[in-house]
Design a protein around this motif. Structure first.
Motif, PDB file in Angstrom:
ATOM      1  N   VAL A  93      32.430  28.734  34.839  1.00  0.00           N
ATOM      2  CA  VAL A  93      31.476  29.946  35.411  1.00  0.00           C
ATOM      3  C   VAL A  93      31.439  30.763  34.462  1.00  0.00           C
ATOM      4  O   VAL A  93      30.390  31.748  34.646  1.00  0.00           O
ATOM      5  N   CYS A  94      32.305  31.144  33.397  1.00  0.00           N
ATOM      6  CA  CYS A  94      32.111  32.292  32.740  1.00  0.00           C
ATOM      7  C   CYS A  94      31.022  31.896  31.662  1.00  0.00           C
ATOM      8  O   CYS A  94      30.464  33.033  30.879  1.00  0.00           O
ATOM      9  N   GLY A  95      30.030  30.940  31.676  1.00  0.00           N
ATOM     10  CA  GLY A  95      29.045  30.645  30.808  1.00  0.00           C
ATOM     11  C   GLY A  95      27.988  31.321  31.722  1.00  0.00           C
ATOM     12  O   GLY A  95      26.784  31.431  31.330  1.00  0.00           O
ATOM     13  N   GLU A  96      28.008  31.499  32.854  1.00  0.00           N
ATOM     14  CA  GLU A  96      27.052  32.420  33.927  1.00  0.00           C
ATOM     15  C   GLU A  96      27.061  33.760  33.104  1.00  0.00           C
ATOM     16  O   GLU A  96      27.916  34.350  32.856  1.00  0.00           O
ATOM     17  N   GLU A  97      25.734  34.160  33.019  1.00  0.00           N
ATOM     18  CA  GLU A  97      25.565  35.532  32.109  1.00  0.00           C
ATOM     19  C   GLU A  97      26.272  36.620  32.798  1.00  0.00           C
ATOM     20  O   GLU A  97      26.962  37.391  32.258  1.00  0.00           O
ATOM     21  N   THR A  98      26.414  37.006  34.147  1.00  0.00           N
ATOM     22  CA  THR A  98      26.824  38.171  34.588  1.00  0.00           C
ATOM     23  C   THR A  98      28.491  37.986  34.555  1.00  0.00           C
ATOM     24  O   THR A  98      29.274  39.011  34.528  1.00  0.00           O
ATOM     25  N   ALA A  99      28.874  36.453  34.938  1.00  0.00           N
ATOM     26  CA  ALA A  99      30.403  36.504  34.934  1.00  0.00           C
ATOM     27  C   ALA A  99      30.965  36.716  33.423  1.00  0.00           C
ATOM     28  O   ALA A  99      31.955  37.202  33.332  1.00  0.00           O
ATOM     29  N   LEU A 100      29.934  36.082  32.452  1.00  0.00           N
ATOM     30  CA  LEU A 100      30.292  36.275  31.088  1.00  0.00           C
ATOM     31  C   LEU A 100      30.617  37.788  30.617  1.00  0.00           C
ATOM     32  O   LEU A 100      31.614  37.990  30.017  1.00  0.00           O
ATOM     33  N   ILE A 101      29.600  38.528  31.463  1.00  0.00           N
ATOM     34  CA  ILE A 101      29.568  39.855  30.888  1.00  0.00           C
ATOM     35  C   ILE A 101      30.821  40.526  31.384  1.00  0.00           C
ATOM     36  O   ILE A 101      31.712  41.369  30.988  1.00  0.00           O
ATOM     37  N   ALA A 102      31.290  40.305  32.678  1.00  0.00           N
ATOM     38  CA  ALA A 102      32.441  40.636  33.383  1.00  0.00           C
ATOM     39  C   ALA A 102      33.566  40.311  32.587  1.00  0.00           C
ATOM     40  O   ALA A 102      34.625  41.103  32.435  1.00  0.00           O
ATOM     41  N   SER A 103      33.701  39.213  31.749  1.00  0.00           N
ATOM     42  CA  SER A 103      34.685  38.785  31.283  1.00  0.00           C
ATOM     43  C   SER A 103      34.828  39.437  29.900  1.00  0.00           C
ATOM     44  O   SER A 103      35.987  39.661  29.448  1.00  0.00           O
ATOM     45  N   ILE A 104      33.937  39.777  29.287  1.00  0.00           N
ATOM     46  CA  ILE A 104      33.773  40.394  27.869  1.00  0.00           C
ATOM     47  C   ILE A 104      34.495  42.139  28.272  1.00  0.00           C
ATOM     48  O   ILE A 104      35.142  42.543  27.607  1.00  0.00           O
ATOM     49  N   GLU A 105      34.030  42.488  29.765  1.00  0.00           N
ATOM     50  CA  GLU A 105      34.735  43.822  30.016  1.00  0.00           C
ATOM     51  C   GLU A 105      35.942  43.948  30.299  1.00  0.00           C
ATOM     52  O   GLU A 105      36.539  44.861  30.661  1.00  0.00           O
ATOM     53  N   GLY A 106      36.451  42.590  30.124  1.00  0.00           N
ATOM     54  CA  GLY A 106      37.986  42.871  30.758  1.00  0.00           C
ATOM     55  C   GLY A 106      38.232  42.323  32.078  1.00  0.00           C
ATOM     56  O   GLY A 106      39.452  42.529  32.665  1.00  0.00           O
ATOM     57  N   LYS A 107      37.335  42.083  32.930  1.00  0.00           N
ATOM     58  CA  LYS A 107      37.316  41.841  34.629  1.00  0.00           C
ATOM     59  C   LYS A 107      37.635  40.357  34.503  1.00  0.00           C
ATOM     60  O   LYS A 107      37.380  39.587  33.664  1.00  0.00           O
TER      61      LYS A 107
END
Ligand SMILES: Cc1cc2nc3c(=O)[nH]c(=O)nc-3n(C[C@H](O)[C@H](O)[C@H](O)COP(=O)(O)O)c2cc1C
Ligand code: SF4
Ligand code: SF4
Lengths: 594, 136
Positions: free
Chosen positions: A280-294
């Motif tokens: 799911v981290c390949g999905e763009e909004t999830a990916l962005i959340a992941s980079i933000e540390g969320k």
């Protein structure tokens, strides 16, 4: 004395069946009879693909490519081509009328055409100078010194490039969205999460040509006004990570990243962000959340990341392969790129060919190439001479394409019309031994595991569909299950928050469309024709056919077949694990699957 | 490397290209290029790499360089190796174990004969020469 010519004869298994052994021997004889053994070497090679075309022969150095060659043609090839220097026209491979004609410089028989993979397998990826020697950073140079951001966008628009991460959104539009927003900071992200089972196109591109991604991201920064980029890559790709780190270090040292690039006044820098490998981290909004540390969970769009993305700033997020195309488009021009492919899908597509195929591997073909060309001409056909059943594109978000559509030219729209998707490039080939219910179960298990659980349609719906499939594969299915699968699928597709849930039912839906009978046989007859659903299969040995050769007993991994030499063998069903080894082993059709 | 100016970058590119062209036409040097992506390494590309280096050393063949590259795309025949020797067609070899590597040095590089059963086809044409020319 050195050889002047080399005759390569395909010695792949597929061609063995069409007498390439005899062909090889005849060529050797003909060479000897003409007294050429000192100047011509005949060599057996691995499979060239083109297996539907029968035995294949290639003459080097002139690269003449002969197809459908029979053993009795050997004398003519040697006498005409090698003695008189006149290629044997009737056997030369010819490209179908007009196809590929827009691409110059392509040898006439090769179906592959490399833009994305242009440097993979050619340059040392850890050496920036080799990249530079192959026009590396020439596009950046051209962009920084001769083009305005709008010019870059115009070339991308003309090129028709669409995102290669799955959805196929026009790249130029995304860039315009971001460019047109006023903001104190903007970001560029490269999506290298690559979570589909069976896909490794992006990994190979990053490992083989990391600088092409750095160059493209820098161009994206210049075009949209971003000065910082991130490459989001899964931690399971250590070699790609290492090569990217080396590349970033080299580019910084050379002033191709960082402040005032090449003295142009433009600054841009890049960092890696490692992901833990959740699909799911390949999905763009999830990916962005992941980079933000969320936690990596999708959020509803719009706003799209191009407008409000990382830390609330306009963010371009593109796939590895999308980026890899960009330097070439800017060097050769959007019109050139737009001349390759189909009306709606331009350029090439990289596929990772896996499954029951002879030449598994990484290929790049112009859009509009047919599945038949990919599977039989490039992929060398189905393993062990078995029968093609279907190909899955788009991984867990895609669907199956059955035999009757093998001649469909591949593009975003045609695959969508068949109920599959282009996806990121995984292409899994299935043969007669693959069971659709089993395959669907595999993909749904994957999506259920990978669902982030945020929204109910995906979380509950996926589990519901999976349980229904398990029931069907274990003989507990009912006809009503098929309707229920359809209903749940519809709800998931309409109501899931992100693409994972929306597309998770696709494999089942397409299998029901093309292989509905196979589902019904599971449900009504409690049988699995391919023998994959173990609860529905039993193996037994027919006494009247068994000659007691002992082969099955020796192959059985759990030693549950008893019987002495020349006596009828018997399977102890209480210990049988239904692996099917005995079924494949028996040469007398004595082992029955029912 | 020092920070490049635009002119430096162009000079470097031309210099490297000339170097490669010289290498291709001088008729003296050869290259062994080993696919070392994840797939190649998993299939034993490092063992092949070491075998090439050793065998070339043994024969004193200092004019042949051994290099790494990314995946050539022929994953079913990893490790893959491309051998470029003057006077011979550039050849891609598949399933190159250490033994096959030694054979390639002795037969292909020293004797000018292809090593049967391991020759594979190059997957695609090269577009780099046309890149420099731009749109046509
Ligand atoms: C569940 C899910 C997984 C995804 N995984 C990837 C991925 O691994 N790589 C990728 O580039 N895009 C992936 N995407 C698509 C991205 O959301 C996004 O559309 C893409 O990165 C945009 O780049 P493009 O326009 O260059 O294709 C995924 C989407 C979904 C819904
Ligand atoms: S669709 Fe699935 S993966 Fe996507 S947000 Fe909903 S629960 Fe999470
Ligand atoms: S199916 Fe497998 S376990 Fe069962 S009898 Fe045959 S070989 Fe043995």
């Amino acid at each position: 004395m050195a050889y002047k010519h080399f005759i390569l004869v395909c010695g792949g298994t597929a061609c063995e069946s069409c007498k390439s052994g005899a062909l090889h021997d005849n060529l050797v004889t003909a060479v000897r009879q003409n007294g050429l053994e000192g100047s011509v070497q005949v060599v057996k090679t691995g499979c060239f693909g083109f297996c539907e075309q029968g035995s294949v022969v290639k003459v080097l150095p002139e690269e003449a490519f002969y197809v459908r060659v029979k053993p009795e043609d050997a004398a003519e090839i040697v006498a005409e081509h090698l003695v008189k220097g006149r290629p044997v026209d009737r056997l030369l491979y010819k490209v179908g009328a007009g196809k590929l004609s827009s691409i110059d410089d392509i040898p006439f028989y090769q179906k592959q055409f490399r833009i994305v993979l242009r440097n993979c397998g050619l340059i040392d990826p850890e050496n920036i100078e080799e990249y530079i020697a192959r026009e590396g950073y020439a596009a950046l140079e051209k962009v920084l010194f001769t083009m305005k951001p709008d010019d870059v966008i115009e070339e991308l628009r003309k090129s028709g490039l669409r995102g290669r991460g799955g959805a196929g959104f026009p790249t130029w539009r995304k860039w315009v969205f971001s460019k047109d927003v006023k903001a104190d900071q903007k970001y560029i992200i490269c999506n290298a999460d690559e979570g589909d089972p069976g896909a490794y196109m992006d990994r190979s591109t990053l490992e083989g040509d990391p600088h092409s991604i750095l160059e493209a991201m820098t161009i994206a920064g210049y075009t949209t006004g971003a000065t910082q980029g991130y490459i989001y890559i899964r931690a399971e790709y250590p070699l790609a990570i290492k090569r990217l780190e080396i590349a970033i270090g080299q580019a910084r040292a050379a002033g191709l990243l960082g402040e005032n690039i090449l003295g142009s006044g433009f600054s841009f820098d890049l960092e890696l962000r490692l992901g833990a490998g959740a699909f799911v981290c390949g999905e763009e909004t999830a990916l962005i959340a992941s980079i933000e540390g969320k936690r990596g969970m999708p959020i509803p769009r719009p706003p799209f990341p191009a407008v409000r993305g990382l830390w609330g700033k306009p963010t371009i997020i593109n796939n590895v392969e999308t980026f890899a195309n960009i330097p070439v488009i800017l060097l050769k021009g959007g019109d050139w790129f737009g001349s390759i492919g189909t009306a709606t899908s331009k350029g090439t597509k990289v596929f990772a060919l896996t499954g029951k195929i002879n030449n598994s591997g990484l290929i790049e073909v112009p859009m509009g190439t047919t599945l038949r060309e990919i599977i039989f001409d490039i992929g060398g056909g189905i393993k062990d001479g078995k029968k093609f059943k279907a190909a899955q594109t788009g991984g867990p978000s895609g669907g199956v394409i059955p035999e009757q559509f093998l001649d469909t030219p591949i593009d975003y729209e045609s695959l969508g019309a068949l109920g599959s998707i282009m996806g990121s490039g995984g292409l899994i080939v299935m043969d007669q031994d693959d069971c659709m219910v089993d395959v669907n179960k595999f993909y749904l298990e994957f999506t259920v595991d990978e669902s982030c659980g945020k929204c109910a349609p995906c979380r509950v719906g996926g589990r519901t569909m999976y349980n229904l499939l398990v029931g069907i594969s274990e003989g507990r299915g009912s006809v009503a299950d098929i309707d229920q699968l359809r209903t749940v699928a519809h709800a998931m597709n309409k109501a899931s928050l992100c693409g994972l849930g929306q597309t998770a039912p696709n494999p089942v839906m397409s299998a029901l469309k093309y292989f509905g009978d196979e589902y019904r046989v599971h449900i009504k007859d409690h049988k699995c024709p391919a023998g994959k659903c173990k609860a529905l299969v039993t193996y037994s040995i027919l006494a009247e056919k068994c000659i007691g050769c002992t082969l099955c007993a020796r192959r059985c991994p759990v030693n549950c077949i008893s019987g002495a030499r020349r006596q009828t063998h018997v399977i102890d069903l209480s210990r049988c694990i239904k692996c099917g080894e005995c079924y494949d082993a028996c040469k007398f059709e004595a082992v029955q699957r029912g | 490397m020092k920070k490049l100016t635009l002119q430096d970058l162009r000079d470097l590119r031309e210099r490297k290209k000339a170097e490669i062209a010289r290498r291709d036409t001088s008729g003296k040097t050869g290259e062994v290029i080993i696919g070392m992506g994840t797939c190649g390494i998993a299939a034993g590309a490092r063992a092949a790499f070491d075998a090439f280096v050793e065998e070339l050393d043994k024969g004193g063949l200092t004019h042949v360089v051994v290099k790494q590259t990314g995946c050539m795309g022929l994953c079913y025949s990893e490790p893959t190796v491309e051998v470029r020797m003057p006077g011979m067609p550039a050849t891609v070899y598949g399933t190159v174990t250490a033994d096959v590597a030694r054979k390639i040095v002795n037969e292909h590089i020293l004797a000018g004969r292809l090593v049967g059963d391991h020759v594979f086809d190059k997957p695609a044409a090269d577009i780099a020469p046309t890149l420099a020319r731009g749109a046509k």
